[in-house]
Design an enzyme around this catalytic site. Structure first.
Site, mmCIF file in Angstrom:
data_model
loop_
_atom_site.group_PDB
_atom_site.id
_atom_site.type_symbol
_atom_site.label_atom_id
_atom_site.label_comp_id
_atom_site.label_asym_id
_atom_site.label_seq_id
_atom_site.Cartn_x
_atom_site.Cartn_y
_atom_site.Cartn_z
ATOM 1 N N ARG A 39 -1.818 -5.038 -7.695
ATOM 2 C CA ARG A 39 -2.240 -3.929 -6.823
ATOM 3 C C ARG A 39 -2.168 -4.429 -5.381
ATOM 4 N NH1 ARG A 39 -6.764 -1.995 -4.348
ATOM 5 N NH2 ARG A 39 -7.098 0.257 -4.429
ATOM 6 N N LYS B 98 -7.637 -9.407 0.617
ATOM 7 C CA LYS B 98 -9.084 -9.500 0.368
ATOM 8 C C LYS B 98 -9.752 -10.607 1.182
ATOM 9 C CE LYS B 98 -9.422 -6.826 -3.722
ATOM 10 N NZ LYS B 98 -9.698 -6.699 -5.137
HETATM 11 C C1 9MG Z 1 -10.044 -0.054 -5.895
HETATM 12 N N1 9MG Z 1 -9.806 -1.470 -5.936
HETATM 13 C C2 9MG Z 1 -9.948 -2.364 -4.915
HETATM 14 N N2 9MG Z 1 -9.654 -3.597 -5.346
HETATM 15 C C3 9MG Z 1 -9.316 -3.492 -6.646
HETATM 16 C C4 9MG Z 1 -8.927 -4.400 -7.628
HETATM 17 O O1 9MG Z 1 -8.854 -5.703 -7.372
HETATM 18 N N3 9MG Z 1 -8.656 -3.945 -8.856
HETATM 19 C C5 9MG Z 1 -8.759 -2.624 -9.142
HETATM 20 N N4 9MG Z 1 -8.476 -2.231 -10.393
HETATM 21 N N5 9MG Z 1 -9.131 -1.697 -8.251
HETATM 22 C C6 9MG Z 1 -9.405 -2.144 -7.024
#
Ligand code: 9MG
Length: 293
Positions: free
Chosen positions: A249, A213
């Site tokens: 994730r 990110k």
């Molecule tokens: C789709 N998406 C992109 N970043 C995310 C994040 O940090 N959490 C979740 N649940 N979905 C995300």
């Protein structure tokens, strides 16, 4: 006994414009190959998304989003034993995804994207990820503001969990997510990571997405390319794991699983080894030249 580690959710974007891997996995065969590789690398579940959530991304219509995700989920369900998640804000897409074989609805709007989202989630009986976001993806990074970001995100998630349960979603089906990077400045993201335990204390599994990110670029400006943020992604993921994140994730599955294995080995060694005695702690260190070979 090896200490439990967070689950690793591999990201599979079937979008032409995702910030990290846009356009690479639109073909179901290519998507399946990528998902198989992530599972072989240790992914515990796969999150399939057909609409980019990056700041400024163009919205996608429901029919087009279903056309992107449903064939890929159907193909993945035929090849993989791990649970599949769909990243969508639309109940119609969630329905199509569950029919194709998904079992988790990852909703960045915390089931507020449509008036019937919570009822649809309850009827589907799927797991739901309720994520915090200030604003909407197109404009969320324009001027995000908070008083106490940790308290506001925590309270919002608690309210959304209550709303989901009131609509019939089972408590055990709910996962919470602070939404790192979604309507948040660097200081907001860091405060949420530093105090993730306050979200964990709500009593639901917490999913954390920090992988590649932009806040990592704000800390290390040399990482202007998303793919150059592996070190920062791993550091942030481990910080989240230390504070109780249950699911991470990530784009870089193999590297994340390796980092978690090393963390677990260190924690296990600390738990299994005898604690040092007071005498050992107070013993003088060997003087120079002693005991070093
Ligand atoms: C789709 N998406 C992109 N970043 C995310 C994040 O940090 N959490 C979740 N649940 N979905 C995300």
């Amino acid at each position: 006994m090896t200490p439990a580690r967070p689950l690793v959710m591999g990201v599979l974007n079937v979008t032409p414009d995702s910030f990290s891997d846009g356009g690479r996995f639109l073909d179901p065969d290519v998507a399946v190959a990528q998902a198989l590789a992530m599972v072989a690398a240790g992914a515990d579940l796969i999150d399939v998304g057909g609409e980019s959530t990056r700041p400024g991304a163009a919205p996608v219509g429901e029919a087009e989003e279903i056309d992107r995700v449903a064939p890929v989920i159907r193909a993945l369900a035929a090849h993989l034993a791990v649970p599949l998640s769909v990243d969508t804000t639309k109940p119609g897409v969630a329905r199509a995804a569950m029919a194709a074989g998904a079992s988790v609805w990852n909703d960045i709007t915390a089931l507020s994207g449509a008036s019937d989202s919570a009822e649809v989630a309850a009827a589907l009986g799927c797991k739901v990820v309720l994520m915090h976001m200030q604003g909407e993806p197109r404009t969320m990074q324009d001027d995000p503001r908070y008083g106490d970001v940790v308290a506001e995100v925590r309270d919002y998630l608690a309210v959304r969990a209550e709303a989901a349960m009131a609509a019939g979603v089972a408590r055990e089906a709910i996962w919470l997510d602070p939404g790192i990077g979604f309507g948040k400045r660097l200081a907001h993201n860091l405060a949420l990571l530093a105090h993730l335990d306050q979200i964990v204390a709500l009593g639901f599994p917490v999913l954390l997405g920090v992988s590649r990110k932009s806040f990592l670029k704000a800390i290390d400006p040399s990482a202007s390319d998303a793919a150059d943020r592996l070190g920062g992604s791993l550091a942030a993921a481990l910080a989240g794991a230390d504070r109780g994140a249950a699911i991470l994730r990530v784009h870089d599955v193999r590297e994340t699983v390796q980092a978690l294995k090393v963390r677990a080995a260190i924690t296990g060694a600390r738990l299994l080894g005898p604690p040092p005695t007071v005498q050992e702690i107070n013993a003088p260190s060997p003087s120079k030249g002693e005991g070093q070979g």
